[in-house]
Design a protein around this motif. Structure first.
Motif, PDB file in Angstrom:
ATOM      1  N   THR A  30      67.457  21.896  71.621  1.00 10.51           N
ATOM      2  CA  THR A  30      67.715  21.533  73.017  1.00 10.51           C
ATOM      3  C   THR A  30      67.403  22.671  73.983  1.00 10.51           C
ATOM      4  OG1 THR A  30      70.022  22.199  72.804  1.00 10.51           O
ATOM      5  CG2 THR A  30      69.516  19.874  72.387  1.00 10.51           C
ATOM      6  N   ALA A  31      66.795  23.748  73.492  1.00  5.67           N
ATOM      7  CA  ALA A  31      66.494  24.897  74.347  1.00  5.67           C
ATOM      8  C   ALA A  31      65.527  24.499  75.467  1.00  5.67           C
ATOM      9  CB  ALA A  31      65.896  26.029  73.524  1.00  5.67           C
ATOM     10  N   THR A  32      65.805  24.995  76.675  1.00  8.77           N
ATOM     11  CA  THR A  32      64.926  24.719  77.814  1.00  8.77           C
ATOM     12  C   THR A  32      64.326  25.999  78.378  1.00  8.77           C
ATOM     13  OG1 THR A  32      66.794  24.818  79.337  1.00  8.77           O
ATOM     14  CG2 THR A  32      66.186  22.637  78.485  1.00  8.77           C
ATOM     15  N   LEU A  33      64.753  27.131  77.854  1.00 14.37           N
ATOM     16  CA  LEU A  33      64.258  28.420  78.325  1.00 14.37           C
ATOM     17  C   LEU A  33      63.695  29.210  77.154  1.00 14.37           C
ATOM     18  CD1 LEU A  33      67.263  29.469  80.606  1.00 14.37           C
ATOM     19  CD2 LEU A  33      65.085  28.528  81.356  1.00 14.37           C
ATOM     20  N   GLY A  87      56.458  14.608  78.261  1.00 17.52           N
ATOM     21  CA  GLY A  87      55.434  15.590  77.935  1.00 17.52           C
ATOM     22  C   GLY A  87      55.775  17.005  78.384  1.00 17.52           C
ATOM     23  N   GLU A  88      57.055  17.280  78.624  1.00 17.65           N
ATOM     24  CA  GLU A  88      57.465  18.595  79.112  1.00 17.65           C
ATOM     25  C   GLU A  88      58.230  19.399  78.072  1.00 17.65           C
ATOM     26  OE1 GLU A  88      59.837  17.480  82.442  1.00 17.65           O
ATOM     27  OE2 GLU A  88      58.130  16.775  83.599  1.00 17.65           O
ATOM     28  N   TYR A  89      58.433  18.860  76.897  1.00 14.82           N
ATOM     29  CA  TYR A  89      59.247  19.521  75.877  1.00 14.82           C
ATOM     30  C   TYR A  89      58.515  20.735  75.309  1.00 14.82           C
ATOM     31  CZ  TYR A  89      62.154  20.136  71.724  1.00 14.82           C
ATOM     32  OH  TYR A  89      62.986  20.647  70.762  1.00 14.82           O
ATOM     33  N   GLY A  90      59.278  21.810  75.087  1.00 13.29           N
ATOM     34  CA  GLY A  90      58.720  22.999  74.451  1.00 13.29           C
ATOM     35  C   GLY A  90      58.234  24.046  75.417  1.00 13.29           C
ATOM     36  N   PRO A 114      60.014  28.797  66.448  1.00 14.16           N
ATOM     37  CA  PRO A 114      61.244  29.258  65.782  1.00 14.16           C
ATOM     38  C   PRO A 114      62.503  29.013  66.626  1.00 14.16           C
ATOM     39  CG  PRO A 114      59.524  30.905  65.549  1.00 14.16           C
ATOM     40  CD  PRO A 114      59.022  29.872  66.505  1.00 14.16           C
ATOM     41  N   ARG A 115      62.408  29.236  67.932  1.00  7.42           N
ATOM     42  CA  ARG A 115      63.567  29.008  68.800  1.00  7.42           C
ATOM     43  C   ARG A 115      63.917  27.525  68.856  1.00  7.42           C
ATOM     44  NH1 ARG A 115      67.179  30.505  72.451  1.00  7.42           N
ATOM     45  NH2 ARG A 115      67.236  29.649  74.558  1.00  7.42           N
ATOM     46  N   LEU A 116      62.921  26.662  68.924  1.00 13.44           N
ATOM     47  CA  LEU A 116      63.181  25.225  68.980  1.00 13.44           C
ATOM     48  C   LEU A 116      63.731  24.699  67.652  1.00 13.44           C
ATOM     49  CD1 LEU A 116      60.132  24.029  71.078  1.00 13.44           C
ATOM     50  CD2 LEU A 116      62.529  24.073  71.793  1.00 13.44           C
ATOM     51  N   LEU A 117      63.321  25.311  66.552  1.00 13.27           N
ATOM     52  CA  LEU A 117      63.892  24.907  65.265  1.00 13.27           C
ATOM     53  C   LEU A 117      65.364  25.294  65.196  1.00 13.27           C
ATOM     54  CD1 LEU A 117      60.998  25.812  62.814  1.00 13.27           C
ATOM     55  CD2 LEU A 117      61.782  23.524  63.438  1.00 13.27           C
ATOM     56  N   LEU A 143      54.294  13.693  55.698  1.00 18.01           N
ATOM     57  CA  LEU A 143      55.598  14.272  55.952  1.00 18.01           C
ATOM     58  C   LEU A 143      55.428  15.650  56.570  1.00 18.01           C
ATOM     59  CD1 LEU A 143      57.519  13.269  52.717  1.00 18.01           C
ATOM     60  CD2 LEU A 143      57.628  12.205  54.958  1.00 18.01           C
ATOM     61  N   LEU A 144      56.238  15.932  57.553  1.00 25.37           N
ATOM     62  CA  LEU A 144      56.175  17.197  58.255  1.00 25.37           C
ATOM     63  C   LEU A 144      57.481  17.944  58.023  1.00 25.37           C
ATOM     64  CD1 LEU A 144      54.128  18.543  60.138  1.00 25.37           C
ATOM     65  CD2 LEU A 144      55.331  17.557  62.045  1.00 25.37           C
ATOM     66  N   THR A 145      57.399  19.202  57.658  1.00 24.75           N
ATOM     67  CA  THR A 145      58.586  20.009  57.404  1.00 24.75           C
ATOM     68  C   THR A 145      58.606  21.190  58.361  1.00 24.75           C
ATOM     69  OG1 THR A 145      57.461  21.402  55.796  1.00 24.75           O
ATOM     70  CG2 THR A 145      58.544  19.418  54.942  1.00 24.75           C
ATOM     71  N   GLU A 146      59.751  21.898  58.384  1.00 25.90           N
ATOM     72  CA  GLU A 146      59.852  23.098  59.207  1.00 25.90           C
ATOM     73  C   GLU A 146      58.793  24.109  58.797  1.00 25.90           C
ATOM     74  OE1 GLU A 146      63.707  24.883  59.380  1.00 25.90           O
ATOM     75  OE2 GLU A 146      64.661  23.044  60.092  1.00 25.90           O
ATOM     76  N   ALA A 147      58.600  24.270  57.496  1.00 25.80           N
ATOM     77  CA  ALA A 147      57.618  25.238  57.003  1.00 25.80           C
ATOM     78  C   ALA A 147      56.215  24.880  57.487  1.00 25.80           C
ATOM     79  CB  ALA A 147      57.663  25.294  55.482  1.00 25.80           C
ATOM     80  N   ALA A 148      55.878  23.599  57.460  1.00 21.78           N
ATOM     81  CA  ALA A 148      54.554  23.176  57.917  1.00 21.78           C
ATOM     82  C   ALA A 148      54.377  23.455  59.406  1.00 21.78           C
ATOM     83  CB  ALA A 148      54.347  21.691  57.620  1.00 21.78           C
TER      84      ALA A 148
END
Length: 175
Positions: free
Chosen positions: A155-158, A133-136, A148-151, A42-47
């Motif tokens: 949907t952030a692209t910048l 393969g372009e996300y992030g 942190p911004r993606l969390l 399991l993967l969490t935000e904290a991890a």
């Protein structure tokens, strides 16, 4: 359900920590590292926040964000269906004040759904960018957007800096 309650409910679901199983995407895109969780954990935000910079957008992180985006997409589509059903319910109210209140609630609900429709398009584009393969990665600079911004905004692209520059240009020169 009023528009404010619907927005609050959606916001609560988005802000809750997402726990997802790392899917086969994790094993296909990168080899597991000692810091990265293995398949099935399991993967969490904290991890994700504790992972090192060298693990940025590894398979486990991509699987986490894809699961989060897919859940958001499901929620948005469910809300749209509920709105359709709610608007189909015809209530004949003889009192003009009550009728006006109902119409205002419907208008608010439709505005909320319009915003969600736009968000749904961004969510689907983000899922496609994960598959490509372009996300992030920032569309303007090519630098990492940051976990942190993606969390906060999946949907952030910048990157934060590129977004600030864009907003400053919009403020100075208009849209």
């Amino acid at each position: 359900m009023s528009g404010n309650n619907a927005s609050a409910g959606l916001r609560d679901r988005i802000e809750k920590p997402v726990v997802s199983k790392v899917s086969e995407v994790a094993t296909k895109t990168t080899k597991p590292t000692p810091d990265a969780p293995s398949k099935g954990t399991l993967l969490t935000e904290a991890a994700i926040l504790q992972m090192s910079d060298k693990d940025y957008m590894n398979g486990a992180q991509l699987a986490f964000f894809k699961a989060r985006l897919q859940q958001l997409e499901i929620d948005l589509l469910k809300n749209a269906g509920e709105t359709t059903e709610h608007l189909r319910e015809t209530v004949l109210v003889p009192d003009p004040a009550d009728r006006a209140t109902i119409e205002e609630e419907h208008a608010l609900e439709l505005r909320t759904r319009d915003r969600e429709r736009k968000l749904l398009k961004k969510v689907q584009q983000s899922i496609a960018s994960i598959d490509a393969g372009e996300y992030g990665w920032c569309e303007e600079t090519g630098e990492p957007i940051g976990i942190p911004r993606l969390l906060a905004r999946p949907t952030a692209t910048l990157s934060l800096e590129a977004q600030q520059r864009r907003e400053l240009k919009q403020k100075l020169y208009g849209d």
